[in-house]
Design a protein around this motif. Structure first.
Motif, PDB file in Angstrom:
ATOM      1  N   LEU A 344       0.866  -1.170   0.000  1.00 42.01           N
ATOM      2  CA  LEU A 344       0.000   0.000   0.000  1.00 42.01           C
ATOM      3  C   LEU A 344       0.906   1.223   0.000  1.00 42.01           C
ATOM      4  N   GLN A 372      -6.213  -0.777  -3.812  1.00 41.10           N
ATOM      5  CA  GLN A 372      -5.760   0.603  -3.879  1.00 41.10           C
ATOM      6  C   GLN A 372      -5.734   1.077  -5.326  1.00 41.10           C
ATOM      7  N   ALA A 378      -7.465   3.625   0.009  1.00 44.15           N
ATOM      8  CA  ALA A 378      -7.733   2.241  -0.378  1.00 44.15           C
ATOM      9  C   ALA A 378      -9.154   1.860   0.009  1.00 44.15           C
ATOM     10  N   ASN A 431      -2.874  -3.717  -5.727  1.00 42.44           N
ATOM     11  CA  ASN A 431      -2.463  -2.337  -5.928  1.00 42.44           C
ATOM     12  C   ASN A 431      -2.502  -2.007  -7.412  1.00 42.44           C
TER      13      ASN A 431
END
Length: 439
Positions: A344, A372, A378, A431
Motif C-alpha cells: 500500500l 488501492q 484504499a 495495488n
C-alpha cells in the motif's frame, strides 16, 4: 495501552520494550527449549517423511473434536480456519492453554490461537535450528524490521528503532522506511555492528530499492552483513537477487505459520527442506500440475491440536529425480506459493507491505481484501460473519489508522464474497497504482 505506548517518550518505550524482552527470553529459552533444539539438530540430516502416530495420539487424547482411529491419518477430514472457528470450543483443551497467538493468514480471517508451553518450546527450538545452521547463535545481534507499531506513523524525526538487550535485537519500524530515512536505518545498523538482518521479503526488497535510488550501495555493502533471513511471506526470486546484490550477502528463507503445522527451511545449498520431525506435512495434489496444497498436523500443541489443517498455501515440487547436495533425507520443495501481497502506498512515499496483522484480532471477519486505486487511499472489502458488530468496525478503523496514519483515506465495504484469482487464490492486497513499482 497501545495508544499510551505510542504517545510515550522514547525512554519509557525503551523500558517497556526491554522489560517485555526479558519476559520473552525467560519464556522461550528454558531447559526444555535447549533439549528440543539439541534433538532437532541431531535429527536434521537423517529425518525422513513419516507419520508419528504416538505423537498425534498424545495430542488428541480426550479431545472432543477428534476421534481416535486405527493409525490411518487419511481417515481424518482436511479442515481449514473457518471449520476450526466453528468448532473452537470442541477443539480447545483449556487445561493445557499456556497463552494465545493471533493469526490472520493470507485470507485476512483472524484467529485467536491457544498454545501450550510445549508448543512454545518446540516452535522456538525449530526456529533456532534453522538459524544455527546458518551460523546464527542466541548471542548474535539481529536488526529486525518489524510490523508492530513502535512509533506513531506520523512521527517524522528519528529514532525509528529501539534496542532490546534481552532479545539481542535492534527493532526497526517498518512504517518509517522512506527515501529520506533509508540512510538513517543503514547508519543505525552500522553503529550497532549488526551482522544479521531479518524482515519480510517485501520490506527487504523495498529497503534494497530505496538504497539503490539514494545511491547508498557502498554504505549497504560496508555493513558486512553475514546473513539475511526472511519469513511470513513469499520470497520471490527477483527479490532475493535484488537483496543479495545490494547487501552482498546470502538471503535464507524460513517458512512456517502461527498454527505450527508445517515448517520448511532453506539449507546451505539454497533448497527448501521440510522439517519432518516437527509436524506431519502432506503435500496434497491440486488441479494444477506440480502444485500441491500444504496440509499439516501438529505434534506439539495439546491445548489446540490441529489434524490435517489446510494452511491455505500451496507449493511447487521438484522433479522426482532431484536430490539436494546438502545430503539431507527430508523432502524438498521448489517454491512456496500463496503469500503474494502487494504494497500500500502512503502519501509521503512510504510503501507498506504485509499488513494482514490489521485483522489478527478481528474474529468476525471471514475474509478481507484491500484494493488501492490512488496513493494514500484504499478500499477495504470485508466479508462479515453473523457476529460482526459496530465494535468490530470501530476496531478495524483504529487498526487501519494505527498502521497507515490518520491522513490515509479508506472506505470499508461489505460484499457477500470476494472474487478469487484464476488459480482459486484470494489475493489479499491489489495495488492498481503502479503495478510494476516493485519489479
Amino acid at each position: 495501552m497501545k495508544r499510551y505506548f505510542l504517545k510515550a517518550p522514547f525512554f519509557i518505550k525503551f523500558i517497556v520494550v526491554n522489560s517485555y524482552g526479558f519476559i520473552l527470553r525467560q519464556k522461550r529459552y528454558n531447559k526444555q527449549f535447549y533439549q528440543y533444539l539439541d534433538q532437532y539438530k541431531r535429527n536434521d540430516k537423517t529425518e525422513v517423511f513419516s507419520f508419528d502416530f504416538k505423537a498425534l495420539k498424545k495430542q488428541i487424547k480426550e479431545n472432543k473434536f477428534y476421534v481416535e482411529n486405527d493409525k490411518t491419518i487419511e481417515k481424518y477430514p482436511i479442515i481449514n480456519k473457518q471449520i476450526i472457528k466453528e468448532h473452537y470450543d470442541e477443539i480447545i483443551n483449556k487445561k493445557e492453554v499456556h497463552g494465545y497467538l493471533h493469526t490472520s493468514g493470507t485470507t485476512g480471517s483472524g484467529l485467536k490461537y491457544p498454545i501450550s508451553k510445549e508448543f512454545i518450546n518446540h516452535q522456538w527450538a525449530i526456529f533456532w535450528k534453522f538459524r544455527n545452521l546458518h551460523g546464527i547463535t542466541l548471542d548474535t545481534w539481529c536488526a529486525n524490521i518489524i510490523s508492530q507499531t513502535l512509533f506513531s506513523v506520523e512521527q517524522n524525526r528519528p529514532p525509528y528503532w529501539i534496542k532490546s538487550y534481552p532479545t539481542r535485537q535492534l527493532l526497526l519500524s517498518q512504517y518509517h522506511i522512506r527515501k529520506d530515512t533509508v540512510k538513517l536505518y543503514l547508519d543505525a545498523i552500522h553503529k550497532n555492528r549488526i551482522i544479521w538482518l531479518h524482515a519480510f521479503p517485501s520490506v527487504l526488497n523495498l529497503l534494497a530499492n530505496l538504497i539503490k535510488d539514494a545511491g547508498l550501495l557502498s554504505e549497504a555493502k560496508a555493513l558486512h552483513l553475514k546473513i539475511i533471513t526472511t519469513s511470513s511471506e513469499k520470497l520471490f526470486d527477483h527479490q532475493k537477487k535484488n537483496i543479495e546484490d545490494v547487501f552482498d550477502c546470502k538471503v535464507r528463507e524460513f517458512y512456517g505459520q502461527v498454527e505450527g503445522v508445517a515448517n520448511m527451511f532453506e539449507c546451505e545449498k539454497g533448497t527448501l527442506h521440510i522439517d519432518e520431525s516437527y509436524s506431519y506435512v502432506e503435500l496434497v495434489p491440486t488441479d494444477n500440475i506440480d502444485e500441491c496444497k500444504i496440509v499439516g498436523t501438529s505434534y506439539h500443541n495439546k491445548s489446540f491440536p490441529l489434524v490435517r489443517y489446510d494452511t491455505g498455501d500451496t507449493c511447487i515440487l521438484y522433479p522426482n529425480e532431484f536430490t539436494c547436495k546438502c545430503g539431507r533425507k527430508s523432502r524438498v520443495v521448489k517454491e512456496i506459493l500463496g503469500r503474494d501481497d502487494d504494497y500500500l502506498l502512503l502519501t509521503n512515499g512510504t510503501k507498506i507491505g504485509r499488513i494482514s496483522s490489521i485483522f489478527k484480532s478481528l474474529w468476525a471477519v471471514k475474509e478481507a481484501q484491500i484494493i488501492q486505486d490512488k496513493v494514500g487511499s484504499a478500499e477495504f472489502r470485508i466479508v462479515k460473519d453473523a457476529t460482526y458488530s459496530y465494535q468490530d468496525e470501530e476496531k478495524l478503523k483504529e487498526q487501519i489508522k494505527e498502521r497507515l496514519g490518520n491522513d490515509f483515506e479508506f472506505e470499508i465495504i461489505y460484499p457477500d464474497h470476494i472474487e478469487r484469482t484464476k488459480s482459486g487464490k484470494l489475493k489479499f492486497v491489489i495495488n492498481k497504482v503502479n503495478k510494476n513499482n516493485d519489479k
